[in-house]
Write a protein that holds these residues in place. Structure first.
Motif, mmCIF file in Angstrom:
data_model
loop_
_atom_site.group_PDB
_atom_site.id
_atom_site.type_symbol
_atom_site.label_atom_id
_atom_site.label_comp_id
_atom_site.label_asym_id
_atom_site.label_seq_id
_atom_site.Cartn_x
_atom_site.Cartn_y
_atom_site.Cartn_z
ATOM 1 N N LEU A 160 -8.596 12.716 0.120
ATOM 2 C CA LEU A 160 -7.710 12.549 -0.415
ATOM 3 C C LEU A 160 -6.222 12.865 0.689
ATOM 4 N N THR A 161 -5.396 12.146 -0.687
ATOM 5 C CA THR A 161 -4.052 12.447 0.171
ATOM 6 C C THR A 161 -3.622 13.573 0.290
ATOM 7 N N GLU A 162 -3.658 13.796 1.357
ATOM 8 C CA GLU A 162 -2.873 15.534 1.412
ATOM 9 C C GLU A 162 -0.955 15.325 1.375
ATOM 10 N N GLY A 163 -0.397 16.181 0.143
ATOM 11 C CA GLY A 163 0.944 16.263 -0.097
ATOM 12 C C GLY A 163 1.991 17.163 1.113
ATOM 13 N N ASN A 164 3.105 17.729 0.827
ATOM 14 C CA ASN A 164 3.814 18.419 2.035
ATOM 15 C C ASN A 164 3.608 19.642 1.351
ATOM 16 N N THR A 165 2.764 20.397 0.731
ATOM 17 C CA THR A 165 3.260 21.379 -0.053
ATOM 18 C C THR A 165 1.402 21.662 -0.197
ATOM 19 N N LEU A 166 1.704 23.416 0.479
ATOM 20 C CA LEU A 166 0.476 24.054 0.079
ATOM 21 C C LEU A 166 0.061 24.613 -0.928
ATOM 22 N N VAL A 167 -1.643 24.178 -1.106
ATOM 23 C CA VAL A 167 -2.149 25.122 -2.420
ATOM 24 C C VAL A 167 -2.777 25.868 -2.330
ATOM 25 N N ASP A 168 -2.389 27.137 -3.425
ATOM 26 C CA ASP A 168 -3.151 28.200 -3.357
ATOM 27 C C ASP A 168 -4.543 28.023 -3.479
ATOM 28 N N THR A 169 -5.179 29.099 -3.209
ATOM 29 C CA THR A 169 -7.014 28.591 -3.687
ATOM 30 C C THR A 169 -7.508 29.488 -3.851
ATOM 31 N N HIS A 170 -6.360 31.015 -3.925
ATOM 32 C CA HIS A 170 -7.601 32.076 -4.241
ATOM 33 C C HIS A 170 -6.691 32.936 -5.263
ATOM 34 N N GLY A 171 -5.952 32.528 -5.967
ATOM 35 C CA GLY A 171 -5.798 32.410 -7.306
ATOM 36 C C GLY A 171 -5.473 34.130 -7.604
ATOM 37 N N ASP A 172 -6.219 34.741 -8.528
ATOM 38 C CA ASP A 172 -6.282 36.620 -8.513
ATOM 39 C C ASP A 172 -6.786 37.593 -7.034
ATOM 40 N N TYR A 173 -7.393 36.729 -6.558
ATOM 41 C CA TYR A 173 -8.221 37.737 -5.494
ATOM 42 C C TYR A 173 -7.254 38.234 -4.513
ATOM 43 N N LEU A 174 -6.192 37.181 -4.511
ATOM 44 C CA LEU A 174 -4.417 38.173 -3.672
ATOM 45 C C LEU A 174 -4.032 38.793 -3.885
ATOM 46 N N ILE A 175 -3.723 39.991 -5.860
ATOM 47 C CA ILE A 175 -3.546 40.266 -6.364
ATOM 48 C C ILE A 175 -4.623 42.069 -5.779
ATOM 49 N N SER A 176 -5.389 41.802 -6.222
ATOM 50 C CA SER A 176 -5.935 42.853 -6.635
ATOM 51 C C SER A 176 -6.042 43.751 -4.432
ATOM 52 N N PRO A 177 -6.111 43.135 -3.600
ATOM 53 C CA PRO A 177 -5.070 44.297 -2.557
ATOM 54 C C PRO A 177 -4.221 44.909 -2.475
ATOM 55 N N ALA A 178 -3.503 44.290 -2.788
ATOM 56 C CA ALA A 178 -1.405 44.877 -4.072
ATOM 57 C C ALA A 178 -1.983 45.518 -4.969
ATOM 58 N N ARG A 179 -2.528 45.433 -5.759
ATOM 59 C CA ARG A 179 -2.960 46.080 -6.790
ATOM 60 C C ARG A 179 -3.393 47.340 -6.394
ATOM 61 N N VAL A 180 -4.345 47.887 -6.166
ATOM 62 C CA VAL A 180 -5.450 48.514 -5.355
ATOM 63 C C VAL A 180 -4.071 49.330 -4.352
ATOM 64 N N ALA A 181 -3.812 48.456 -3.844
ATOM 65 C CA ALA A 181 -2.474 50.048 -2.475
ATOM 66 C C ALA A 181 -1.456 50.510 -3.571
ATOM 67 N N SER A 182 -0.816 49.773 -3.917
ATOM 68 C CA SER A 182 -0.027 50.054 -5.505
ATOM 69 C C SER A 182 -0.623 51.569 -5.939
ATOM 70 N N GLU A 183 -1.975 51.081 -6.463
ATOM 71 C CA GLU A 183 -2.458 51.900 -7.117
ATOM 72 C C GLU A 183 -2.835 53.028 -6.547
ATOM 73 N N LEU A 184 -2.964 53.248 -5.353
ATOM 74 C CA LEU A 184 -3.645 54.666 -4.725
ATOM 75 C C LEU A 184 -2.646 54.655 -3.312
ATOM 76 N N GLY A 185 -1.783 54.123 -3.202
ATOM 77 C CA GLY A 185 0.165 54.878 -2.343
ATOM 78 C C GLY A 185 -1.069 54.280 -0.848
ATOM 79 N N VAL A 186 -1.422 52.874 -0.775
ATOM 80 C CA VAL A 186 -1.929 52.348 0.737
ATOM 81 C C VAL A 186 -1.177 52.172 1.172
ATOM 82 N N PRO A 187 -0.749 51.732 2.523
ATOM 83 C CA PRO A 187 -0.340 50.460 3.024
ATOM 84 C C PRO A 187 -1.271 49.185 2.674
#
Length: 322
Positions: A160-187
């Motif tokens: 496939l021909t690559e473009g110039n913009t990085l495409v996310d492949t993780h989706g909501d798996y990126l949200i969980s660590p931030a959510r748990v960190a906020s919920e439990l007061g973790v860096p």
């Protein structure tokens, strides 16, 4: 940069060494360096960005998810070693996305709960958890196979021909660590944004220099070459480790005074840019002062050409033999 490397940090020297346990997947893991192998995890390089007051104990393993890290007993082994004041750096997601039942978790459900387990049990031992989300895959095209390619160490979308913009492949798996960190007061450290900005800035061609992208015959250890958008080479892991060490300094103030950057790091265990000290010296151009951090072990003093201004900083356990 050199001044930061040679500072004594005497005003901040802790009573006991600080220990950082690392748990995660192949993007963080220590790697086999025999036979000139060039793959590295960023956690393997992290020790190069801390003073000798900090011990980095990397337990990340290729192919593991938050689920399999627990079910295989790997978390239990770390848990048993945690002492009050120790840190645990937690980064999963790449393999939680996989379809196989041994590894798969769901964001917002089982993935979050595993992250909560790591946090709560670390704290139960008096430790300090730090959550990271996943680093990016180098994906500049919509790919239905990017997740599976982690295990293959291949690029199934190579036609496939690559473009110039990085495409996310993780989706909501990126949200969980931030959510748990906020919920439990973790860096929380947004490793995905940091690496996204790095790779997007380099573009589709420049970002290949971070990864295990080699043409056939380009390196001896990979005679057939490789196109691997997930795993870092020496340079990529070293660069990412330095960026994430700076993020740790900003996010965890207690560790700020122990983060350091030298111009070049040489280490026999593969945790630096070079394994060979003479090659590191030979790489220096011009007469600007250059500081080289020398890793543990015995070293023969290199030949320094006239006109090069090089200073050596020796880690604990490093010594000259002649």
């Amino acid at each position: 940069m050199s001044l930061l490397c040679v500072l004594a940090f005497s005003a901040f020297k802790p009573e006991h060494k600080i220990k950082i346990f690392m748990i995660g997947d192949s993007t963080m893991a220590n790697k086999d360096i025999s036979g000139g192998k060039l793959e590295r995890g960023w956690g393997m390089m992290l020790k190069s960005f801390f003073t000798d007051d900090v011990i980095v104990d990397n337990h990340a393993v290729n192919g593991r998810s938050s689920k399999s890290f627990i079910t295989e007993g790997r978390w239990q082994k770390v848990y048993e070693q945690i002492k009050p004041g120790d840190y645990v750096f937690i980064q999963f997601g790449h393999n939680d996305e996989k379809k196989d039942t041994a590894r798969h978790t769901e964001p917002g459900s089982t993935f979050d709960e595993n992250l909560r387990k790591f946090v709560r049990e670390t704290r139960a031992k008096g430790g300090i958890p730090v959550l990271f989300n996943s680093v990016v895959r180098r994906t500049f095209v919509e790919s239905s196979t990017a997740v599976e390619d982690d295990d293959k160490r291949d690029n199934s979308s190579k036609e496939l021909t690559e473009g110039n913009t990085l495409v996310d492949t993780h989706g909501d798996y990126l949200i969980s660590p931030a959510r748990v960190a906020s919920e439990l007061g973790v860096p929380f450290i947004d490793a995905n944004k940091i690496t996204h900005d790095l790779e997007q800035g380099l573009g589709p061609d420049g970002s290949k220099k971070l990864h295990m992208w080699f043409k056939p015959g380009e390196v001896e250890s990979l005679p057939e070459g490789r196109q691997d958008n997930t795993h870092y080479n020496v340079y990529g892991a070293y660069l990412v480790a330095g960026l994430l060490a700076d993020a740790v300094a900003d996010t965890v103030p207690a560790l700020k005074n122990f983060v350091r950057h030298c111009d070049i790091v040489v280490a026999k265990d593969g945790s630096g840019l070079y394994l060979d000290l003479q090659k590191a010296v030979d790489s220096v151009s011009g007469n600007k002062e250059t500081t080289i951090l020398v890793g543990e072990g015995e070293w023969t003093k290199p030949v320094i050409p006239d006109g090069k201004n090089i200073k050596f900083v020796m880690r604990d356990g490093a010594r000259w033999i002649k």
